[in-house]
Motif scaffolding. Sequence first.
Motif, PDB file in Angstrom:
ATOM      1  N   GLY A  98       4.987   7.564   3.030  1.00  0.00           N
ATOM      2  CA  GLY A  98       5.379   7.552   1.561  1.00  0.00           C
ATOM      3  C   GLY A  98       6.832   7.336   1.447  1.00  0.00           C
ATOM      4  N   GLY A  99       7.171   7.074   0.003  1.00  0.00           N
ATOM      5  CA  GLY A  99       8.485   6.493  -0.198  1.00  0.00           C
ATOM      6  C   GLY A  99       8.560   6.578  -1.601  1.00  0.00           C
ATOM      7  N   ILE A 100       9.824   6.103  -2.203  1.00  0.00           N
ATOM      8  CA  ILE A 100      10.233   5.973  -3.361  1.00  0.00           C
ATOM      9  C   ILE A 100      11.345   4.868  -3.709  1.00  0.00           C
ATOM     10  N   ASP A 101      10.977   3.895  -4.466  1.00  0.00           N
ATOM     11  CA  ASP A 101      11.709   2.668  -4.562  1.00  0.00           C
ATOM     12  C   ASP A 101      12.222   2.568  -6.175  1.00  0.00           C
ATOM     13  N   THR A 102      13.094   1.625  -6.357  1.00  0.00           N
ATOM     14  CA  THR A 102      13.364   1.277  -7.963  1.00  0.00           C
ATOM     15  C   THR A 102      14.281  -0.075  -7.810  1.00  0.00           C
TER      16      THR A 102
END
Length: 393
Positions: free
Chosen positions: A148-152
């Motif tokens: 999983g991860g988070i990006d912007t």
Amino acid sequence: MHTSGRRIRRLLFIGTALAVATPFSAAMTQSQPFVASGSPNQVAVATALQSLPVRSSLRTSLQSQWPADPASARAGYDRLSGEIHAAVGTQMIEDSHFARDATFARLSCAAGCADGSHLWAQAAGGWSHQGNNGNAGAVTRDMGGVMGGIDTLIFDNRWRAGVLFGYDHSSLTADSRYSTASTHDTTYGAYAGTQWGALTFKMGAVFVRHDIATDRFVQVSGLTAAHLGTDYYGHTAQAFGELGYGLRWGGNTWQPYLQLAQVRQSFESFRESGGPAALVGRSHEADVTYSTLGVHFVADSFQLGTMAVNARAGIGWRHAMGDVDVDHTLAFRAGGNAYNVRGLVVSRDVGVLDAGLDFTLAPDAVFSLSYTGQAGSQRTVDQDLTAAMSVRF
């Protein structure tokens, strides 16, 4: 008379020579029972056994009952070789594609990822098999894990950047070597991508820590059957990138692409326990470069009831260069010279096929199902299924 005397002396000399040579030959046969023949791995093990100290308990136990039949002797060398350690190295390099696939898929993001920040997660499971190459035995691998991860968006919304983390568990089986291994792998990484008109660029870097446990069932003439095992750590680090160029054709998007990846692997030294045939292994490193040329395809979205669906697929050809012939330097704890044992070669050429569907469950939520299949040199087959969820916030 003189002639008869010479004949008698000659016969006595021959008899004496035979009397001396017979026990000497027997002693030589007894001291050198390990015939170096067969595959490179088998020859390496035979040579290492022959180098054991004469009074070594391992040598004494083995040479007293070592089979004279060449086929049985070669099977014994395979049991003693510790080949599973090299097999783990090969498999970890092969499996480096999981993190790359997740990163490139995330940055492609065919549905619902044009703006905003996103939190995503996926669960994956896979199976692979690589056939016997005449030196190393066949290996089968099962794996399952999450990532999983988070990006912007950054730099005036021109780049998408993020971080990822994951955990997976793999089980390796080398039936012909009566050996197994399991790995618990923790993944950390970062990625970024951008687009200039029709040209796209994606890149990432990933570090994986491997917690490895091996087990070998050694049953050879002269030794009590025993399970020999050990635990140790390894690391796989990689940097990778992709250039693609989007084309509209037939109402759909086609994107030829080129991927490059540099993979560096290292394993620490180890010591087996459990019996007299236990091994010690030196630390080792390997570097492999991958290049993949292919095309991505994304169909225009269609409606499934009230839900928008995107269909995508891809095909490519991946080539490996560098330390594809993975080996480990091992030695018997009982002594003797070190030897190199080779695992299966990292597949030099592999065809890659992937397909998937993205379901827009809500304006800010996309659920995806994907399949990836690989087939190539050394009868390599790898199949993986992935389910992913992305939420915009």
